[in-house]
Design an enzyme around this catalytic site. Structure first.
Site, PDB file in Angstrom:
ATOM      1  N   GLY A  30       0.796  -1.216   0.000  1.00  0.00           N
ATOM      2  CA  GLY A  30       0.000   0.000   0.000  1.00  0.00           C
ATOM      3  C   GLY A  30       0.828   1.265   0.000  1.00  0.00           C
ATOM      4  O   GLY A  30       0.577   2.191   0.760  1.00  0.00           O
ATOM      5  N   GLY A  37       1.563   4.274   4.059  1.00  0.00           N
ATOM      6  CA  GLY A  37       2.620   3.332   3.701  1.00  0.00           C
ATOM      7  C   GLY A  37       3.685   3.979   2.833  1.00  0.00           C
ATOM      8  O   GLY A  37       4.878   3.707   2.993  1.00  0.00           O
ATOM      9  N   SER A 163      -7.338   0.139  12.466  1.00  0.00           N
ATOM     10  CA  SER A 163      -8.017   1.425  12.562  1.00  0.00           C
ATOM     11  C   SER A 163      -8.888   1.433  13.804  1.00  0.00           C
ATOM     12  O   SER A 163      -9.305   0.371  14.294  1.00  0.00           O
ATOM     13  CB  SER A 163      -8.889   1.640  11.320  1.00  0.00           C
ATOM     14  OG  SER A 163      -9.777   2.733  11.496  1.00  0.00           O
ATOM     15  N   TYR A 190     -16.093  -2.702   6.910  1.00  0.00           N
ATOM     16  CA  TYR A 190     -14.772  -2.125   7.164  1.00  0.00           C
ATOM     17  C   TYR A 190     -14.302  -2.485   8.573  1.00  0.00           C
ATOM     18  O   TYR A 190     -13.155  -2.906   8.779  1.00  0.00           O
ATOM     19  CB  TYR A 190     -14.820  -0.613   7.000  1.00  0.00           C
ATOM     20  CG  TYR A 190     -13.497   0.072   7.259  1.00  0.00           C
ATOM     21  CD1 TYR A 190     -12.400  -0.141   6.424  1.00  0.00           C
ATOM     22  CD2 TYR A 190     -13.336   0.927   8.348  1.00  0.00           C
ATOM     23  CE1 TYR A 190     -11.179   0.479   6.661  1.00  0.00           C
ATOM     24  CE2 TYR A 190     -12.128   1.560   8.593  1.00  0.00           C
ATOM     25  CZ  TYR A 190     -11.055   1.328   7.746  1.00  0.00           C
ATOM     26  OH  TYR A 190      -9.845   1.954   7.991  1.00  0.00           O
TER      27      TYR A 190
END
Length: 341
Positions: A30, A37, A163, A190
């Site tokens: 990423g 990243g 996250s 998510y």
């Protein structure tokens, strides 16, 4: 050792751990320009790793970041790796390529991801966010990790970028695909994928800690990067990312932070402490601490926030051993391969 905070930057962290970065062999997924990243890769490249593998699905964006790195550090030893995490075929091909390197990777930073996408599936028919954010990294990491261990590596770190969004939902063990999309909620999906990232680190620590493998998951802070490209303003408001009363203020402050390098006099980069707003320069710091800080060795499997281990910020279901083991088994089934160490 320096006490890092939300105000710490990737540059500062790399200075602290420069001797650990030197000669390391690190792979980061990423790494698109402007991503967390990508920022971590750029900062790490300035401290002489013996190999820096830039992994992503688009060769053009990889080349763009590589050019940025080489402009500042012409001697940087980089290698580009095309890997589409939403395709297990692509992941296996990428892992085969890495395992053929003359060098053995010793650090993996799994930073790639998608967020709150409309319902879609991977090439194998898995819900896209779960299939990309977790299953793709699960397969890539284990295929490469197996080779690391076979080559005798004993000081390995795997960093999984999660996250605070993991609190939006646990892993739906009996129905990770949301009834093939019929009951799909993009934010719960998510959350499921981010919870899975954390449980993956728990599993790696428990299964392989005795063999010298350390793994940490983390929340890098909330920021505006390419991962939010699917979101409309209505999505932002519904998700509570931008409370209505704070919307104009947050947008203005983010502009100051991003464009002008502005920070609060106390050094904080947060526009709202509860939301942990930050920038890629600061978010990347937690990735780098997780990858290189030697002082967190005894906290293997933990969750990090603001460059500090902070398991109290994690939902219980995201760090539980039973959930971690259950997810490992399901993940093996979904990739059609057992990983026994």
């Amino acid at each position: 050792m320096t006490q890092f905070t939300s105000a710490s930057t990737g540059e500062e962290v790399c200075q602290e751990f420069s001797s650990h970065i030197k000669a390391s062999k690190v792979l980061i997924t990423g790494v698109t320009p402007g991503s967390i990243g990508g920022e971590a890769a750029f900062q790490i490249s300035r401290h002489a790793p013996s190999l820096l593998v830039l992994a992503g699905r688009n060769i053009q964006t990889l080349q763009e970041l590589d050019e940025k790195i080489k402009l500042e550090t012409p001697s940087a030893r980089t290698r580009l790796l095309v890997c589409d995490l939403s395709s297990q075929e692509s992941v296996r091909k990428a892992a085969e390529e890495v395992n053929a390197y003359p060098e053995t990777i010793d650090i993996m930073i799994n930073s790639a991801g998608v967020m709150a996408t409309p319902y879609s599936v991977t090439k194998e028919g898995l819900e896209l966010q779960f299939g990309t954010n977790h299953i793709g990294h699960f397969l890539l990491t284990n295929l490469i990790l197996s080779n690391m261990l076979q080559q005798g590596a004993t000081n390995i770190r795997v960093v999984n970028v999660s996250s605070s969004g993991h609190k939006r939902g646990p892993v739906r063990f009996d129905d990770p695909g949301f009834e093939d999309g019929r009951s799909y909620d993009k934010w719960q999906a998510y959350g499921q994928s981010k919870t899975a990232n954390m449980l993956f680190s728990v599993s790696l620590a428990e299964k392989l800690g005795a063999k010298g493998v350390q793994s940490f998951s983390l929340y890098p802070g909330r920021m505006v990067t390419g991962i939010v490209k699917h979101l409309s303003m209505e999505d932002w408001l519904k998700a509570g990312i931008f409370p209505v009363y704070n919307l104009i203020f947050v947008v203005a402050k983010l502009t100051l932070i991003t464009m002008l390098g502005w920070k609060h006099p106390d050094g904080s980069m947060n526009t709202d402490p509860k939301l942990n707003w930050t920038t890629t320069r600061h978010g990347a710091a937690t990735l780098i601490v997780a990858a290189y800080n030697p002082s967190i060795f005894d906290q293997n499997g933990s969750y990090m926030v603001n460059s500090q281990v902070n398991n109290s910020e994690a939902a219980d279901y995201a760090l539980g051993s039973q959930n971690a083991e259950r997810l490992w088994g399901i993940s093996e089934d979904l990739v059609g391969q057992k990983f026994s160490y």
